[in-house]
Design a protein around this motif. Sequence first.
Motif, PDB file in Angstrom:
ATOM      1  N   LEU A   1       1.070  -0.975  -0.435  1.00  0.00           N
ATOM      2  CA  LEU A   1       0.149  -0.331   0.161  1.00  0.00           C
ATOM      3  C   LEU A   1       0.578   0.990   0.250  1.00  0.00           C
ATOM      4  CD1 LEU A   1      -2.457  -1.283   2.057  1.00  0.00           C
ATOM      5  CD2 LEU A   1      -2.709  -0.799   0.348  1.00  0.00           C
ATOM      6  N   THR A   2       2.075   1.045   0.326  1.00  0.00           N
ATOM      7  CA  THR A   2       2.903   2.091   0.311  1.00  0.00           C
ATOM      8  C   THR A   2       2.747   2.751  -1.331  1.00  0.00           C
ATOM      9  OG1 THR A   2       4.619   1.182   1.444  1.00  0.00           O
ATOM     10  CG2 THR A   2       5.397   3.375  -0.209  1.00  0.00           C
ATOM     11  N   GLY A   3       2.460   4.364  -1.148  1.00  0.00           N
ATOM     12  CA  GLY A   3       2.089   4.975  -2.562  1.00  0.00           C
ATOM     13  C   GLY A   3       0.875   5.589  -1.995  1.00  0.00           C
ATOM     14  N   LYS A   4      -0.286   5.375  -2.006  1.00  0.00           N
ATOM     15  CA  LYS A   4      -1.291   5.235  -1.075  1.00  0.00           C
ATOM     16  C   LYS A   4      -1.156   6.359   0.547  1.00  0.00           C
ATOM     17  CE  LYS A   4      -4.767   3.257  -2.540  1.00  0.00           C
ATOM     18  NZ  LYS A   4      -5.905   1.357  -2.015  1.00  0.00           N
ATOM     19  N   GLN A   5      -2.184   7.419   0.119  1.00  0.00           N
ATOM     20  CA  GLN A   5      -2.476   8.004   1.569  1.00  0.00           C
ATOM     21  C   GLN A   5      -2.263   7.398   2.666  1.00  0.00           C
ATOM     22  OE1 GLN A   5      -5.830  11.217   1.737  1.00  0.00           O
ATOM     23  NE2 GLN A   5      -6.003  10.386  -0.404  1.00  0.00           N
ATOM     24  N   THR A   6      -1.837   7.683   4.158  1.00  0.00           N
ATOM     25  CA  THR A   6      -1.756   6.502   5.105  1.00  0.00           C
ATOM     26  C   THR A   6      -3.184   6.084   5.828  1.00  0.00           C
ATOM     27  OG1 THR A   6       0.244   8.496   6.266  1.00  0.00           O
ATOM     28  CG2 THR A   6      -0.237   6.697   7.161  1.00  0.00           C
ATOM     29  N   ILE A   7      -4.209   6.708   5.490  1.00  0.00           N
ATOM     30  CA  ILE A   7      -5.213   6.308   6.120  1.00  0.00           C
ATOM     31  C   ILE A   7      -5.646   4.796   5.384  1.00  0.00           C
ATOM     32  CG2 ILE A   7      -6.703   7.440   4.248  1.00  0.00           C
ATOM     33  CD1 ILE A   7      -7.426   7.051   7.939  1.00  0.00           C
ATOM     34  N   TYR A   8      -4.738   4.584   4.354  1.00  0.00           N
ATOM     35  CA  TYR A   8      -5.298   3.755   3.722  1.00  0.00           C
ATOM     36  C   TYR A   8      -4.070   1.927   4.183  1.00  0.00           C
ATOM     37  CZ  TYR A   8      -7.856   5.666  -0.139  1.00  0.00           C
ATOM     38  OH  TYR A   8      -8.777   6.145  -0.876  1.00  0.00           O
ATOM     39  N   GLN A   9      -3.616   2.195   4.701  1.00  0.00           N
ATOM     40  CA  GLN A   9      -2.641   1.026   5.603  1.00  0.00           C
ATOM     41  C   GLN A   9      -4.144   1.081   6.819  1.00  0.00           C
ATOM     42  OE1 GLN A   9       0.856   3.565   5.019  1.00  0.00           O
ATOM     43  NE2 GLN A   9       1.465   2.168   3.681  1.00  0.00           N
ATOM     44  N   MET A  10      -4.203   2.219   8.042  1.00  0.00           N
ATOM     45  CA  MET A  10      -4.499   1.930   8.218  1.00  0.00           C
ATOM     46  C   MET A  10      -6.357   1.738   8.276  1.00  0.00           C
ATOM     47  SD  MET A  10      -2.660   3.596  10.430  1.00  0.00           S
ATOM     48  CE  MET A  10      -0.825   3.921   9.921  1.00  0.00           C
ATOM     49  N   ILE A  11      -6.722   1.477   7.243  1.00  0.00           N
ATOM     50  CA  ILE A  11      -8.360   1.513   6.776  1.00  0.00           C
ATOM     51  C   ILE A  11      -8.072  -0.517   7.135  1.00  0.00           C
ATOM     52  CG2 ILE A  11      -9.698   0.159   5.461  1.00  0.00           C
ATOM     53  CD1 ILE A  11      -9.333   3.685   4.571  1.00  0.00           C
ATOM     54  N   ARG A  12      -6.486  -0.901   6.234  1.00  0.00           N
ATOM     55  CA  ARG A  12      -5.955  -2.328   6.212  1.00  0.00           C
ATOM     56  C   ARG A  12      -5.641  -3.174   7.585  1.00  0.00           C
ATOM     57  NH1 ARG A  12      -3.901  -6.199   2.275  1.00  0.00           N
ATOM     58  NH2 ARG A  12      -3.883  -8.221   4.075  1.00  0.00           N
ATOM     59  N   LEU A  13      -5.387  -2.052   8.682  1.00  0.00           N
ATOM     60  CA  LEU A  13      -4.732  -2.513  10.153  1.00  0.00           C
ATOM     61  C   LEU A  13      -6.003  -3.597  10.234  1.00  0.00           C
ATOM     62  CD1 LEU A  13      -3.608  -2.987  12.015  1.00  0.00           C
ATOM     63  CD2 LEU A  13      -3.470  -0.459  12.801  1.00  0.00           C
ATOM     64  N   ALA A  14      -7.583  -2.381  10.640  1.00  0.00           N
ATOM     65  CA  ALA A  14      -8.236  -2.162  10.688  1.00  0.00           C
ATOM     66  C   ALA A  14      -9.015  -3.106  10.773  1.00  0.00           C
ATOM     67  CB  ALA A  14      -9.543  -0.819  10.744  1.00  0.00           C
ATOM     68  N   GLU A  15      -9.093  -3.795   9.423  1.00  0.00           N
ATOM     69  CA  GLU A  15      -9.599  -5.054   8.680  1.00  0.00           C
ATOM     70  C   GLU A  15      -8.748  -5.937   9.549  1.00  0.00           C
ATOM     71  OE1 GLU A  15      -9.077  -4.808   4.156  1.00  0.00           O
ATOM     72  OE2 GLU A  15     -10.519  -3.228   4.071  1.00  0.00           O
ATOM     73  N   GLU A  16      -7.671  -6.453   9.457  1.00  0.00           N
ATOM     74  CA  GLU A  16      -6.676  -7.184  10.126  1.00  0.00           C
ATOM     75  C   GLU A  16      -7.039  -7.882  10.918  1.00  0.00           C
ATOM     76  OE1 GLU A  16      -4.934  -9.467   8.328  1.00  0.00           O
ATOM     77  OE2 GLU A  16      -5.026  -8.676   6.062  1.00  0.00           O
TER      78      GLU A  16
ATOM     79  N   ALA B   1      -2.879  15.193   1.958  1.00  0.00           N
ATOM     80  CA  ALA B   1      -4.336  14.645   2.991  1.00  0.00           C
ATOM     81  C   ALA B   1      -5.456  15.179   4.236  1.00  0.00           C
ATOM     82  CB  ALA B   1      -3.569  13.036   3.282  1.00  0.00           C
ATOM     83  N   ARG B   2      -6.111  14.697   4.340  1.00  0.00           N
ATOM     84  CA  ARG B   2      -7.070  15.765   4.835  1.00  0.00           C
ATOM     85  C   ARG B   2      -8.405  13.903   5.483  1.00  0.00           C
ATOM     86  NH1 ARG B   2      -9.513  18.347  -0.249  1.00  0.00           N
ATOM     87  NH2 ARG B   2      -8.050  19.889  -0.977  1.00  0.00           N
ATOM     88  N   ASP B   3      -8.620  14.540   7.225  1.00  0.00           N
ATOM     89  CA  ASP B   3      -9.014  13.271   7.747  1.00  0.00           C
ATOM     90  C   ASP B   3      -9.802  12.589   7.167  1.00  0.00           C
ATOM     91  OD1 ASP B   3      -7.309  13.995   9.986  1.00  0.00           O
ATOM     92  OD2 ASP B   3      -9.009  14.638  11.711  1.00  0.00           O
ATOM     93  N   ALA B   4     -10.738  13.743   5.789  1.00  0.00           N
ATOM     94  CA  ALA B   4     -12.245  13.368   4.700  1.00  0.00           C
ATOM     95  C   ALA B   4     -10.847  13.052   3.784  1.00  0.00           C
ATOM     96  CB  ALA B   4     -12.440  13.899   4.696  1.00  0.00           C
ATOM     97  N   TYR B   5     -10.551  11.838   3.595  1.00  0.00           N
ATOM     98  CA  TYR B   5      -9.574  10.956   3.213  1.00  0.00           C
ATOM     99  C   TYR B   5     -10.250  11.432   1.142  1.00  0.00           C
ATOM    100  CZ  TYR B   5     -11.576   6.263   3.488  1.00  0.00           C
ATOM    101  OH  TYR B   5     -12.026   5.140   3.709  1.00  0.00           O
ATOM    102  N   HIS B   6     -11.460  10.629   1.222  1.00  0.00           N
ATOM    103  CA  HIS B   6     -11.639  11.077   0.299  1.00  0.00           C
ATOM    104  C   HIS B   6     -12.151  12.084  -0.838  1.00  0.00           C
ATOM    105  CE1 HIS B   6     -12.969   6.866   0.207  1.00  0.00           C
ATOM    106  NE2 HIS B   6     -13.797   6.683   1.510  1.00  0.00           N
ATOM    107  N   THR B   7     -11.675  13.721   0.140  1.00  0.00           N
ATOM    108  CA  THR B   7     -11.144  14.296  -0.763  1.00  0.00           C
ATOM    109  C   THR B   7     -10.737  14.645  -1.806  1.00  0.00           C
ATOM    110  OG1 THR B   7     -11.147  15.752   1.319  1.00  0.00           O
ATOM    111  CG2 THR B   7     -13.559  15.523   1.019  1.00  0.00           C
ATOM    112  N   PHE B   8      -9.635  14.148  -1.244  1.00  0.00           N
ATOM    113  CA  PHE B   8      -7.976  14.158  -1.115  1.00  0.00           C
ATOM    114  C   PHE B   8      -7.480  13.274  -2.466  1.00  0.00           C
ATOM    115  CE2 PHE B   8      -4.010  13.599  -1.140  1.00  0.00           C
ATOM    116  CZ  PHE B   8      -3.057  14.864  -2.016  1.00  0.00           C
TER     117      PHE B   8
END
Length: 301
Positions: free
Chosen positions: A93-108, A201-208
Amino acid sequence: MSHTYEETDFVAIAEVPAEPVYLPHSSIEIVRPVTRPREFRYIFFDFDGTLSLIREGWQDVMIPMMVEELAATGTSESREELEALVTEFVTNLTGKQTIYQMIRLAEEIRKRGKEPEDPLVYKRRYHERLMERIKHRREALVKGLISPEEMLVPGAIPLLEFLSRQGCCLYLASGTDECYVWEEAALLGLDRYFSPHIYGARDAYHTFSKPAVIDRILTENGVDGSALLGFGDGYVDIQTLKSVGAVAMAVASDERFRSGRPDPWKRARLIRAGADLVIPDYREWERLISYLWGKEIDESH
């Protein structure tokens, strides 16, 4: 009206050549020859790893934090097994916003029978640890104990100076939170080249997203991708640049040692993402510009 954006997963569209081809007497690898001469009017840069080295070593913060979170679920997996799992998905996931790695952590975490916290909570926790790790670098820059060049990919400033003198419009985009991108760009003296075109990046990550920034460059200036040159060390940068017909420069930077040699993993990853050329840093920027612009550069400046 609000817009939402997604950053796609890595997709390999090219093979790594068995024998690299270089611009003669240089470390500039030509994966796909560029039609020349070109007059690029708009230049896109990623930030961390492409220009800034302030956050070098971030993986050494993120991976242990995620292993801790997964171990706390009570899983029977060993620390070694968890570290292998986390390293794989963080890398992918390197290259995407940091939040995507955290979403994956939550899934795991959820897979292991526990209810995860909001991914933004994990992102903030990670960022607190990262800021602790890099605070001495930031403080040293503020106090003038180190020069900005020591925290930049080598050759970055001369290249940016040249592009600015040519009248190019420079854009900076990062998966790091926008407030920190502005702050660290200023610490490195980069804001004078990119302001007001600095995005993060922003907390509302879908806006960026970086694709949104690149789309904005083209639509607001009424140009197509042939007018755009982009530099990045992440697959999102390269994939997006190629999708709009821009020239994609892979910066396979050796962030830790600044050795002048390309990082092998980055090089292979970015070539597979569709990079046209690969460079380890900007030390040979005159040769690169001469190749792309089709003209000699006066090195006496």
